[in-house]
Scaffold this motif. Structure first.
Motif, PDB file in Angstrom:
ATOM      1  N   LEU A   2      -0.257  -7.951  -9.256  1.00 50.44           N
ATOM      2  CA  LEU A   2       0.179  -6.917  -8.299  1.00 50.44           C
ATOM      3  C   LEU A   2       0.820  -5.727  -9.005  1.00 50.44           C
ATOM      4  O   LEU A   2       0.606  -4.590  -8.642  1.00 50.44           O
ATOM      5  N   ARG A   3       1.632  -5.994 -10.052  1.00 49.13           N
ATOM      6  CA  ARG A   3       2.367  -4.882 -10.665  1.00 49.13           C
ATOM      7  C   ARG A   3       1.448  -3.946 -11.470  1.00 49.13           C
ATOM      8  O   ARG A   3       1.861  -2.856 -11.855  1.00 49.13           O
ATOM      9  N   GLU A   4       0.196  -4.377 -11.700  1.00 48.20           N
ATOM     10  CA  GLU A   4      -0.714  -3.519 -12.496  1.00 48.20           C
ATOM     11  C   GLU A   4      -1.699  -2.732 -11.626  1.00 48.20           C
ATOM     12  O   GLU A   4      -2.553  -2.021 -12.149  1.00 48.20           O
ATOM     13  N   ILE A   5      -1.562  -2.893 -10.307  1.00 48.22           N
ATOM     14  CA  ILE A   5      -2.621  -2.317  -9.448  1.00 48.22           C
ATOM     15  C   ILE A   5      -2.823  -0.814  -9.699  1.00 48.22           C
ATOM     16  O   ILE A   5      -3.934  -0.360  -9.924  1.00 48.22           O
ATOM     17  N   SER A   6      -1.696  -0.058  -9.666  1.00 44.48           N
ATOM     18  CA  SER A   6      -1.836   1.391  -9.736  1.00 44.48           C
ATOM     19  C   SER A   6      -2.534   1.813 -11.031  1.00 44.48           C
ATOM     20  O   SER A   6      -3.483   2.616 -11.013  1.00 44.48           O
ATOM     21  N   SER A   7      -2.088   1.237 -12.163  1.00 44.93           N
ATOM     22  CA  SER A   7      -2.695   1.655 -13.436  1.00 44.93           C
ATOM     23  C   SER A   7      -4.150   1.205 -13.513  1.00 44.93           C
ATOM     24  O   SER A   7      -5.001   1.902 -14.067  1.00 44.93           O
TER      25      SER A   7
ATOM     26  N   VAL B 138       0.807  -1.228   0.000  1.00 45.37           N
ATOM     27  CA  VAL B 138       0.000   0.000   0.000  1.00 45.37           C
ATOM     28  C   VAL B 138       0.838   1.276   0.000  1.00 45.37           C
ATOM     29  O   VAL B 138       0.398   2.307  -0.506  1.00 45.37           O
ATOM     30  N   ARG B 139       2.076   1.208   0.518  1.00 46.08           N
ATOM     31  CA  ARG B 139       2.811   2.478   0.652  1.00 46.08           C
ATOM     32  C   ARG B 139       3.062   3.171  -0.692  1.00 46.08           C
ATOM     33  O   ARG B 139       2.796   4.365  -0.816  1.00 46.08           O
ATOM     34  N   PRO B 140       3.506   2.476  -1.729  1.00 42.21           N
ATOM     35  CA  PRO B 140       3.645   3.183  -3.013  1.00 42.21           C
ATOM     36  C   PRO B 140       2.294   3.639  -3.586  1.00 42.21           C
ATOM     37  O   PRO B 140       2.219   4.638  -4.291  1.00 42.21           O
ATOM     38  N   LEU B 141       1.204   2.905  -3.239  1.00 41.79           N
ATOM     39  CA  LEU B 141      -0.120   3.324  -3.742  1.00 41.79           C
ATOM     40  C   LEU B 141      -0.567   4.612  -3.047  1.00 41.79           C
ATOM     41  O   LEU B 141      -1.133   5.513  -3.660  1.00 41.79           O
ATOM     42  N   TRP B 142      -0.308   4.700  -1.730  1.00 46.92           N
ATOM     43  CA  TRP B 142      -0.594   5.951  -1.010  1.00 46.92           C
ATOM     44  C   TRP B 142       0.218   7.085  -1.620  1.00 46.92           C
ATOM     45  O   TRP B 142      -0.294   8.167  -1.863  1.00 46.92           O
ATOM     46  N   ALA B 143       1.518   6.806  -1.872  1.00 47.06           N
ATOM     47  CA  ALA B 143       2.387   7.859  -2.405  1.00 47.06           C
ATOM     48  C   ALA B 143       1.891   8.326  -3.774  1.00 47.06           C
ATOM     49  O   ALA B 143       2.066   9.482  -4.142  1.00 47.06           O
ATOM     50  N   ALA B 144       1.233   7.419  -4.515  1.00 46.52           N
ATOM     51  CA  ALA B 144       0.706   7.798  -5.836  1.00 46.52           C
ATOM     52  C   ALA B 144      -0.641   8.523  -5.723  1.00 46.52           C
ATOM     53  O   ALA B 144      -1.236   8.897  -6.734  1.00 46.52           O
ATOM     54  N   GLY B 145      -1.140   8.706  -4.488  1.00 43.59           N
ATOM     55  CA  GLY B 145      -2.359   9.509  -4.283  1.00 43.59           C
ATOM     56  C   GLY B 145      -3.655   8.707  -4.337  1.00 43.59           C
ATOM     57  O   GLY B 145      -4.731   9.288  -4.376  1.00 43.59           O
ATOM     58  N   HIS B 146      -3.586   7.373  -4.353  1.00 45.09           N
ATOM     59  CA  HIS B 146      -4.826   6.590  -4.342  1.00 45.09           C
ATOM     60  C   HIS B 146      -5.425   6.615  -2.934  1.00 45.09           C
ATOM     61  O   HIS B 146      -4.707   6.717  -1.943  1.00 45.09           O
ATOM     62  N   SER B 147      -6.780   6.522  -2.889  1.00 50.03           N
ATOM     63  CA  SER B 147      -7.446   6.588  -1.588  1.00 50.03           C
ATOM     64  C   SER B 147      -7.694   5.157  -1.076  1.00 50.03           C
ATOM     65  O   SER B 147      -8.597   4.468  -1.548  1.00 50.03           O
ATOM     66  N   ILE B 148      -6.855   4.723  -0.153  1.00 46.72           N
ATOM     67  CA  ILE B 148      -6.927   3.331   0.306  1.00 46.72           C
ATOM     68  C   ILE B 148      -6.870   3.298   1.835  1.00 46.72           C
ATOM     69  O   ILE B 148      -5.944   3.835   2.450  1.00 46.72           O
ATOM     70  N   GLU B 149      -7.889   2.692   2.433  1.00 44.66           N
ATOM     71  CA  GLU B 149      -7.872   2.544   3.887  1.00 44.66           C
ATOM     72  C   GLU B 149      -7.387   1.124   4.188  1.00 44.66           C
ATOM     73  O   GLU B 149      -7.827   0.167   3.541  1.00 44.66           O
ATOM     74  N   LEU B 150      -6.471   1.014   5.125  1.00 46.80           N
ATOM     75  CA  LEU B 150      -5.892  -0.295   5.427  1.00 46.80           C
ATOM     76  C   LEU B 150      -6.593  -0.917   6.641  1.00 46.80           C
ATOM     77  O   LEU B 150      -6.729  -0.271   7.683  1.00 46.80           O
ATOM     78  N   GLU B 151      -7.046  -2.140   6.484  1.00 48.39           N
ATOM     79  CA  GLU B 151      -7.649  -2.887   7.606  1.00 48.39           C
ATOM     80  C   GLU B 151      -6.513  -3.381   8.506  1.00 48.39           C
ATOM     81  O   GLU B 151      -5.647  -4.151   8.047  1.00 48.39           O
ATOM     82  N   THR B 152      -6.475  -2.911   9.747  1.00 47.10           N
ATOM     83  CA  THR B 152      -5.377  -3.312  10.639  1.00 47.10           C
ATOM     84  C   THR B 152      -5.894  -4.072  11.851  1.00 47.10           C
ATOM     85  O   THR B 152      -5.152  -4.323  12.800  1.00 47.10           O
ATOM     86  N   ARG B 153      -7.190  -4.438  11.858  1.00 45.09           N
ATOM     87  CA  ARG B 153      -7.745  -5.040  13.072  1.00 45.09           C
ATOM     88  C   ARG B 153      -7.455  -6.531  13.163  1.00 45.09           C
ATOM     89  O   ARG B 153      -7.635  -7.128  14.221  1.00 45.09           O
ATOM     90  N   GLY B 154      -7.096  -7.169  12.024  1.00 40.95           N
ATOM     91  CA  GLY B 154      -6.858  -8.612  12.041  1.00 40.95           C
ATOM     92  C   GLY B 154      -8.129  -9.408  12.334  1.00 40.95           C
ATOM     93  O   GLY B 154      -8.089 -10.414  13.038  1.00 40.95           O
ATOM     94  N   VAL B 155      -9.281  -8.942  11.789  1.00 40.85           N
ATOM     95  CA  VAL B 155     -10.547  -9.647  12.058  1.00 40.85           C
ATOM     96  C   VAL B 155     -10.903 -10.536  10.857  1.00 40.85           C
ATOM     97  O   VAL B 155     -10.235 -10.497   9.829  1.00 40.85           O
ATOM     98  N   ALA B 156     -12.001 -11.298  10.998  1.00 42.16           N
ATOM     99  CA  ALA B 156     -12.414 -12.206   9.916  1.00 42.16           C
ATOM    100  C   ALA B 156     -12.831 -11.403   8.677  1.00 42.16           C
ATOM    101  O   ALA B 156     -13.333 -10.277   8.798  1.00 42.16           O
ATOM    102  N   LEU B 157     -12.635 -12.028   7.489  1.00 40.88           N
ATOM    103  CA  LEU B 157     -12.933 -11.346   6.221  1.00 40.88           C
ATOM    104  C   LEU B 157     -14.365 -10.805   6.189  1.00 40.88           C
ATOM    105  O   LEU B 157     -14.614  -9.694   5.751  1.00 40.88           O
TER     106      LEU B 157
END
Ligand code: HAM
Length: 415
Positions: A405-410, A343-362
């Motif tokens: 994975l390598r195509e995510i940003s585009s 996610v870090r390069p995606l954040w740096a590219a300005g995409h709006s991404i919230e990261l789930e950090t709770r470690g809960v069930a899908l």
């Protein structure tokens, strides 16, 4: 629990998104016209407003939040920003060189007013001030910018009312005529108006009491009492508005509630705002800079009720340009580090991404994403990692895709 102060409110969610969208358009359009932002303090010395706005106006008389500080200075939360901008211009010598100066501002103002829909005690204004030019063309430039700005927000059907109040010395014979008119039917006017006709006769014209408005039918009109120069200024202003294709109507009652205006005054009303129909107002103030201790300098400007503008946009259901809002869900504790790396390069590219950090069930993460209005969930588990892909779930349709994975940003840019 402690509540917010009456008439002062929190902004968040969709309403705040509208405020932010308008702010972006404001920077864009005003920047294109060569206006620069200015930020002044929210608190000023009280005398700035009593001298600037006028000691007999409702704002100064009844509506200011004034207090003594610990050193016994009388301070006031700004009820408007023109006086503050003028103070800043004089204090910081922004006028040196006599070149025209174009400034805009966005910020909260404070007035202790009676509560009504669209009327707050802390409200926001967007304003623009054009300093140093006396021509009617400079007024139209400012109004064209304003209309371009409103059009960029999808507001095209607003009516512009204009008038001219001339210079104070030109109003003497108008005041005599207006006083005689009011005196002849004194009982029909409210007690405030009977006082105003002595202290500040212009204020009788914008009294909000319906019986006073009735009694004003056929009142003397300030325009007809003005000098030939002021009348010609007014005519040129109208011609220039016509050639700029800005429709308007002359309203002889519209004199504005602040004392600093000279010559042109104007307001934009919207029937969608109900009783509080003034979306914005402004005019020329050729004496204010000198009155506040600066060199004689002509000026013109306006301020718009930002809260009212946003309520109009929301009523009209204006769609905001929106980016995809993505919830990135690492599956299980083992994937959180990989999710960070992704996610870090995606954040740096300005995409709006919230990261789930709770470690809960899908399932729990997905229902959170739905509740919070995310458009997509990106799921990263051991299986995805092994294949160098991510699972993308479209939350509105339930469809699912696998992206390398390598195509995510585009690919996000194409969403
Ligand atoms: P104003 O007419 O006092 O002018 O305020 C401008 C706008 O602020 C109003 O048209 C209205 O939309 C909004 N407004 C005023 N009071 C409230 C309130 N209590 N709640 C919500 N909105 C409100 C001025 O302030 C001048 N400084 C304008 C100006 C700039 N003239 C020359 N340059």
């Amino acid at each position: 629990m402690t509540q917010s102060v009456k008439g002062m409110r929190d902004l968040w969610g969709t309403e705040l998104a509208h405020f932010q969208f308008v702010e972006r358009m404001c920077h864009q359009i005003m920047g294109a016209h060569g206006y620069q932002e200015i930020r002044t303090p929210i608190v000023e010395s009280t005398d700035l407003f009593s001298r600037g706005v006028g000691s007999t106006t409702d704002i100064v008389n009844k509506e200011m939040y004034t207090f003594q500080d610990r050193s016994d200075r009388s301070l006031t939360l700004r009820p408007e920003n023109t006086a503050s901008v003028v103070r800043a211009i004089i204090q910081n010598k922004l006028l040196e060189g006599n070149d025209p100066l174009h400034l805009f501002y966005i910020g909260p103002m404070f007035r202790y007013e009676r509560m009504q829909a669209g009327r707050y005690r802390q409200f926001w204004q967007i304003g623009a001030e054009s300093i140093g030019v006396s021509s009617p063309e400079s007024e139209v430039e400012s109004i064209v910018m304003l209309f371009d700005f409103l059009a960029s927000l999808g507001l095209a059907d607003l009516s512009l009312s204009i008038n001219s109040v001339g210079f104070p010395e030109e109003r003497t014979s108008f005041y005599i005529a207006l006083k005689a008119f009011v005196k002849a039917q004194e009982g029909a006017f409210c007690l405030d108006c009977q006082r105003r006709i002595e202290d500040n006769p212009l204020r009788v014209l914008d009294c909000k009491v319906p019986s006073c408005q009735m009694a004003l039918t056929g009142h003397p009109e300030v325009l007809t009492f003005l000098s030939a120069e002021s009348q010609s200024h007014h005519e040129k202003f109208q011609k220039c508005l016509q050639s700029s294709r800005i429709p308007f109507a002359v309203n002889p009652k519209m004199v504005r509630g602040l004392d600093y205006y000279t010559r042109t005054t104007f307001e934009v009303l919207s029937s969608d705002l109900g009783a509080q129909s003034a979306l914005l107002g402004g005019g020329r103030y050729d004496r204010l800079i000198q009155d506040l201790g600066g060199p004689p300098t002509p000026a013109f400007g306006w301020a718009l009720g930002f809260d009212r503008l946003v309520s109009l946009l929301m009523k009209k259901n204006t769609a905001l340009p929106s980016k995809p809002r993505i919830f990135l869900i690492p599956l299980g504790d083992s994937m959180i580090e990989d999710a960070f790396q992704l996610v870090r390069p995606l954040w740096a590219a300005g995409h709006s991404i919230e990261l789930e950090t709770r470690g809960v069930a899908l399932k729990k993460s997905l229902s959170t994403a739905n509740r919070k209005g995310h458009s997509h969930a990106f799921i990263l588990g051991e299986g995805e990692k092994a294949k160098d892909i991510i699972t993308v779930k479209f939350l509105t349709t339930g469809e699912q895709e696998e992206w390398p994975l390598r195509e995510i940003s585009s690919r996000i840019l194409k969403l």
